[in-house]
Design a protein around this motif. Structure first.
Motif, PDB file in Angstrom:
ATOM      1  N   ILE A 263     -20.496   4.778 -22.549  1.00  0.00           N
ATOM      2  CA  ILE A 263     -21.436   5.461 -21.765  1.00  0.00           C
ATOM      3  C   ILE A 263     -22.595   6.413 -22.671  1.00  0.00           C
ATOM      4  O   ILE A 263     -21.719   7.017 -23.542  1.00  0.00           O
ATOM      5  CB  ILE A 263     -20.700   6.406 -20.681  1.00  0.00           C
ATOM      6  N   ASP A 264     -23.578   6.266 -22.533  1.00  0.00           N
ATOM      7  CA  ASP A 264     -24.529   6.876 -23.271  1.00  0.00           C
ATOM      8  C   ASP A 264     -24.599   8.647 -23.117  1.00  0.00           C
ATOM      9  O   ASP A 264     -24.673   9.089 -22.037  1.00  0.00           O
ATOM     10  CB  ASP A 264     -25.969   6.474 -23.113  1.00  0.00           C
ATOM     11  N   HIS A 265     -24.532   9.100 -24.318  1.00  0.00           N
ATOM     12  CA  HIS A 265     -24.483  10.725 -24.268  1.00  0.00           C
ATOM     13  C   HIS A 265     -23.413  11.433 -23.457  1.00  0.00           C
ATOM     14  O   HIS A 265     -23.712  12.380 -22.668  1.00  0.00           O
ATOM     15  CB  HIS A 265     -25.838  11.261 -23.766  1.00  0.00           C
ATOM     16  N   PHE A 266     -22.304  10.717 -23.437  1.00  0.00           N
ATOM     17  CA  PHE A 266     -21.343  11.418 -22.575  1.00  0.00           C
ATOM     18  C   PHE A 266     -20.760  12.699 -22.716  1.00  0.00           C
ATOM     19  O   PHE A 266     -20.539  13.564 -21.864  1.00  0.00           O
ATOM     20  CB  PHE A 266     -20.066  10.284 -22.509  1.00  0.00           C
ATOM     21  N   LYS A 267     -20.699  13.135 -24.271  1.00  0.00           N
ATOM     22  CA  LYS A 267     -20.398  14.203 -24.571  1.00  0.00           C
ATOM     23  C   LYS A 267     -21.384  15.302 -24.053  1.00  0.00           C
ATOM     24  O   LYS A 267     -21.019  16.352 -23.612  1.00  0.00           O
ATOM     25  CB  LYS A 267     -20.080  14.465 -26.005  1.00  0.00           C
ATOM     26  N   ALA A 268     -22.399  15.068 -24.226  1.00  0.00           N
ATOM     27  CA  ALA A 268     -23.509  16.130 -23.660  1.00  0.00           C
ATOM     28  C   ALA A 268     -23.532  16.244 -22.077  1.00  0.00           C
ATOM     29  O   ALA A 268     -23.807  17.075 -21.528  1.00  0.00           O
ATOM     30  CB  ALA A 268     -24.755  15.514 -24.333  1.00  0.00           C
ATOM     31  N   PHE A 269     -23.141  15.076 -21.594  1.00  0.00           N
ATOM     32  CA  PHE A 269     -23.062  14.867 -20.241  1.00  0.00           C
ATOM     33  C   PHE A 269     -21.735  15.900 -19.832  1.00  0.00           C
ATOM     34  O   PHE A 269     -21.880  16.736 -18.729  1.00  0.00           O
ATOM     35  CB  PHE A 269     -22.701  13.573 -19.683  1.00  0.00           C
ATOM     36  N   ASN A 270     -20.767  15.686 -20.467  1.00  0.00           N
ATOM     37  CA  ASN A 270     -19.465  16.624 -20.068  1.00  0.00           C
ATOM     38  C   ASN A 270     -19.986  18.102 -20.185  1.00  0.00           C
ATOM     39  O   ASN A 270     -19.436  18.865 -19.692  1.00  0.00           O
ATOM     40  CB  ASN A 270     -18.414  16.214 -20.911  1.00  0.00           C
ATOM     41  N   ASP A 271     -20.617  18.602 -21.380  1.00  0.00           N
ATOM     42  CA  ASP A 271     -20.946  19.832 -21.689  1.00  0.00           C
ATOM     43  C   ASP A 271     -21.855  20.501 -20.743  1.00  0.00           C
ATOM     44  O   ASP A 271     -21.816  21.517 -20.417  1.00  0.00           O
ATOM     45  CB  ASP A 271     -21.616  19.813 -23.087  1.00  0.00           C
ATOM     46  N   SER A 272     -22.736  19.689 -20.096  1.00  0.00           N
ATOM     47  CA  SER A 272     -23.543  20.075 -19.116  1.00  0.00           C
ATOM     48  C   SER A 272     -23.226  20.095 -17.694  1.00  0.00           C
ATOM     49  O   SER A 272     -23.574  21.008 -16.980  1.00  0.00           O
ATOM     50  CB  SER A 272     -25.006  19.179 -19.055  1.00  0.00           C
ATOM     51  N   ASP A 279     -15.133  13.028 -15.212  1.00  0.00           N
ATOM     52  CA  ASP A 279     -14.059  12.200 -14.990  1.00  0.00           C
ATOM     53  C   ASP A 279     -14.639  11.491 -13.642  1.00  0.00           C
ATOM     54  O   ASP A 279     -14.542  10.264 -13.445  1.00  0.00           O
ATOM     55  CB  ASP A 279     -12.990  13.006 -14.452  1.00  0.00           C
ATOM     56  N   ASP A 280     -15.518  12.365 -12.834  1.00  0.00           N
ATOM     57  CA  ASP A 280     -15.974  11.363 -11.765  1.00  0.00           C
ATOM     58  C   ASP A 280     -16.962  10.147 -12.284  1.00  0.00           C
ATOM     59  O   ASP A 280     -17.146   9.145 -11.649  1.00  0.00           O
ATOM     60  CB  ASP A 280     -16.851  12.314 -10.932  1.00  0.00           C
ATOM     61  N   CYS A 281     -17.725  10.691 -13.333  1.00  0.00           N
ATOM     62  CA  CYS A 281     -18.415   9.600 -13.915  1.00  0.00           C
ATOM     63  C   CYS A 281     -17.835   8.426 -14.431  1.00  0.00           C
ATOM     64  O   CYS A 281     -17.916   7.063 -14.179  1.00  0.00           O
ATOM     65  CB  CYS A 281     -19.554  10.227 -15.062  1.00  0.00           C
ATOM     66  N   LEU A 282     -16.638   8.677 -14.835  1.00  0.00           N
ATOM     67  CA  LEU A 282     -15.824   7.602 -15.429  1.00  0.00           C
ATOM     68  C   LEU A 282     -15.186   6.855 -14.210  1.00  0.00           C
ATOM     69  O   LEU A 282     -15.190   5.477 -14.514  1.00  0.00           O
ATOM     70  CB  LEU A 282     -14.710   8.205 -16.587  1.00  0.00           C
ATOM     71  N   ARG A 283     -14.868   7.334 -13.398  1.00  0.00           N
ATOM     72  CA  ARG A 283     -14.543   6.824 -12.234  1.00  0.00           C
ATOM     73  C   ARG A 283     -15.419   5.566 -11.563  1.00  0.00           C
ATOM     74  O   ARG A 283     -15.257   4.524 -11.227  1.00  0.00           O
ATOM     75  CB  ARG A 283     -13.857   7.528 -11.085  1.00  0.00           C
ATOM     76  N   LEU A 284     -16.716   6.480 -11.545  1.00  0.00           N
ATOM     77  CA  LEU A 284     -17.763   5.516 -10.972  1.00  0.00           C
ATOM     78  C   LEU A 284     -17.834   4.181 -12.092  1.00  0.00           C
ATOM     79  O   LEU A 284     -18.243   3.258 -11.385  1.00  0.00           O
ATOM     80  CB  LEU A 284     -19.129   6.346 -10.948  1.00  0.00           C
ATOM     81  N   VAL A 285     -18.074   4.330 -13.094  1.00  0.00           N
ATOM     82  CA  VAL A 285     -18.338   3.285 -14.255  1.00  0.00           C
ATOM     83  C   VAL A 285     -17.136   2.221 -14.022  1.00  0.00           C
ATOM     84  O   VAL A 285     -17.322   1.193 -14.017  1.00  0.00           O
ATOM     85  CB  VAL A 285     -18.167   3.709 -15.523  1.00  0.00           C
ATOM     86  N   GLY A 305     -11.202   7.085 -24.159  1.00  0.00           N
ATOM     87  CA  GLY A 305     -12.836   7.947 -23.889  1.00  0.00           C
ATOM     88  C   GLY A 305     -13.550   7.480 -22.887  1.00  0.00           C
ATOM     89  O   GLY A 305     -13.275   7.029 -21.726  1.00  0.00           O
ATOM     90  N   GLU A 306     -14.799   7.370 -23.473  1.00  0.00           N
ATOM     91  CA  GLU A 306     -15.979   6.867 -22.330  1.00  0.00           C
ATOM     92  C   GLU A 306     -16.342   5.385 -22.793  1.00  0.00           C
ATOM     93  O   GLU A 306     -17.356   4.766 -22.272  1.00  0.00           O
ATOM     94  CB  GLU A 306     -17.299   7.722 -22.567  1.00  0.00           C
ATOM     95  N   GLU A 307     -15.356   4.805 -23.410  1.00  0.00           N
ATOM     96  CA  GLU A 307     -15.621   3.324 -23.789  1.00  0.00           C
ATOM     97  C   GLU A 307     -14.839   2.387 -22.913  1.00  0.00           C
ATOM     98  O   GLU A 307     -13.548   2.619 -22.643  1.00  0.00           O
ATOM     99  CB  GLU A 307     -15.239   3.110 -25.468  1.00  0.00           C
ATOM    100  N   PHE A 308     -15.355   1.048 -22.598  1.00  0.00           N
ATOM    101  CA  PHE A 308     -14.518   0.355 -21.999  1.00  0.00           C
ATOM    102  C   PHE A 308     -14.872  -1.196 -22.450  1.00  0.00           C
ATOM    103  O   PHE A 308     -15.855  -1.503 -23.297  1.00  0.00           O
ATOM    104  CB  PHE A 308     -15.145   0.065 -20.512  1.00  0.00           C
TER     105      PHE A 308
END
Length: 395
Positions: A263-272, A279-285, A305-308
């Motif tokens: 998932i692109d820029h997931f760390k920044a997404f978490n911070d924001s 976690d909801d984003c990971l479930r959605l993916v 992490g955010e890698e599948f």
């Protein structure tokens, strides 16, 4: 009242163990052979009175025995052809037939005893003792009807003896009856112990089978949990490693591809937006991947992490790139607006690799897919890169 009801059921032959045991007992109790033998014995006992001219009592006895045998033949045929498998019903039917048989036997012997010669009376008493002993030997299967039979036989013969002034014979019958009660109590106690032991053994085996079944279910559930990612609901890293090794071992000649996505820029997404929205984003993916792969033989897992990761048995490089592009578009189109404080959309980068030779190891294939994924990120993310191919499929 409940104890009395339970005792009544036991006395007619119920609640002594497993239903299969009751049906076997009833098959024996309905059998006609002991009654045919008893009829023959009473017929032989009636022979001398008939020769002595006692045709009236003998005719009465013949009618009683014919009635008794008819009832028992009808009972045996009905039991064998039964369609109603109510254990209580058939046990009660037997009890009624048994008491009717006992009454017929008792009246027959008493009729022959009255007015008979000393020799004929001795024969009649011997026949009565034989019938009583036969009933006693079967009494453990249905105590109450057999005890009633014995009581009827003893009481009627005692009354007949008393009417002829033979009070000592009545006393002897009473003592003999008490002896039979003691014998029956001991026999029933031994049999009850055997039946209860069988019932307890079957119950213990059933409980053991139930415990093993529950343990198996628990182990299967535990195994599923051990191989499932708790957050996304798809397979975890352990399941991925096992599936990849299995895919390599199954067919070394068939094509095998691997897709890694991040998932692109997931760390920044978490911070924001916070870790809960992350976690909801990971479930959605995870749900998007599961939906796209639904019905296929491909294996999807959360790699970390955010890698599948996706294992594609039988898929060549072209098919892998096409599936990766389909997934990229599906993730980019996924709506996050229903997630609290979520960004309007997300994207993911993909790296695909295909096994090109038989000596390639699972670690080599993962490394190639990872290098392709790195190239996709370098070129701006939200795109698919294929190992060994300079072109990158862009958004």
């Amino acid at each position: 009242m409940q104890r009395l009801h339970q005792l009544t059921r036991i006395m007619i032959g119920l609640d002594l163990g497993l239903p299969e045991t009751h049906w076997r007992q009833l098959a024996q109790l309905f059998h006609i052979t002991p009654h045919v033998m008893a009829a023959l014995a009473i017929g032989l006992a009636a022979l001398q009175p008939w020769l002595n001219g006692q045709t009236g009592p003998v005719s009465f006895v013949a009618c009683l025995i014919a009635l008794q045998l008819s009832l028992r033949v009808f009972g045996q045929i009905a039991f064998r052809r039964r369609r109603d498998h109510s254990l209580t019903k058939w046990t009660r039917i037997f009890a009624i037939l048994s008491v009717a048989s006992g009454l017929c036997w008792a009246l027959s012997l008493a009729s022959l005893y009255l007015g008979g010669t000393p020799d004929s009376k001795l024969i009649i008493l011997a026949v009565g003792c034989g019938i009583i002993q036969s009933s006693a030997a079967r009494a453990f299967m249905s105590p109450a009807p057999m005890l009633i039979n014995i009581a009827l036989l003893m009481s009627t013969v005692s009354i007949a003896a008393a009417l002829e002034g033979q009070w000592m014979m009545a006393l002897i019958c009473l003592v003999y009856f008490l002896f039979q009660l003691t014998y029956l109590a001991r026999l029933s106690d031994l049999y009850l112990g055997e039946i209860l032991a069988e019932y307890e053994r079957e119950t213990a085996l059933q409980q053991l089978a139930d415990a093993n079944r529950k343990l198996k279910q628990a182990n299967e559930q535990l195994a599923r949990h051990a191989l499932t990612d708790g957050l996304t609901g798809i397979a975890n890293r352990r399941s991925f490693d096992a599936a990849l090794n299995a895919a390599f071992a199954s067919d070394t000649q068939a094509p095998l591809s691997l897709i890694l996505l991040d998932i692109d820029h997931f760390k920044a997404f978490n911070d924001s937006h916070g870790h809960q929205v992350g976690d909801d984003c990971l479930r959605l993916v995870g749900s998007v991947i599961a939906e796209v792969l639904d019905g296929s033989d491909f294996h999807a897992a959360r790699y970390g992490g955010e890698e599948f990761a996706l294992i594609l048995p039988g898929a060549d490089a072209f098919e892998a790139a096409r599936l990766a592009e389909r997934l990229r578009r599906a993730i980019a189109a996924a709506e996050l607006g229903d997630l609290a404080d979520a960004a309007p959309s997300i994207s993911a980068s993909f790296g695909a690799a295909t096994r090109t030779r038989a000596d390639l190891s699972p670690a080599d294939l993962v490394a190639r897919a990872d290098r392709a994924l790195y190239r996709a990120k370098q070129k701006g993310r939200n795109r698919v890169a294929v190992d060994g191919d300079g072109d990158i499929a862009t958004a």
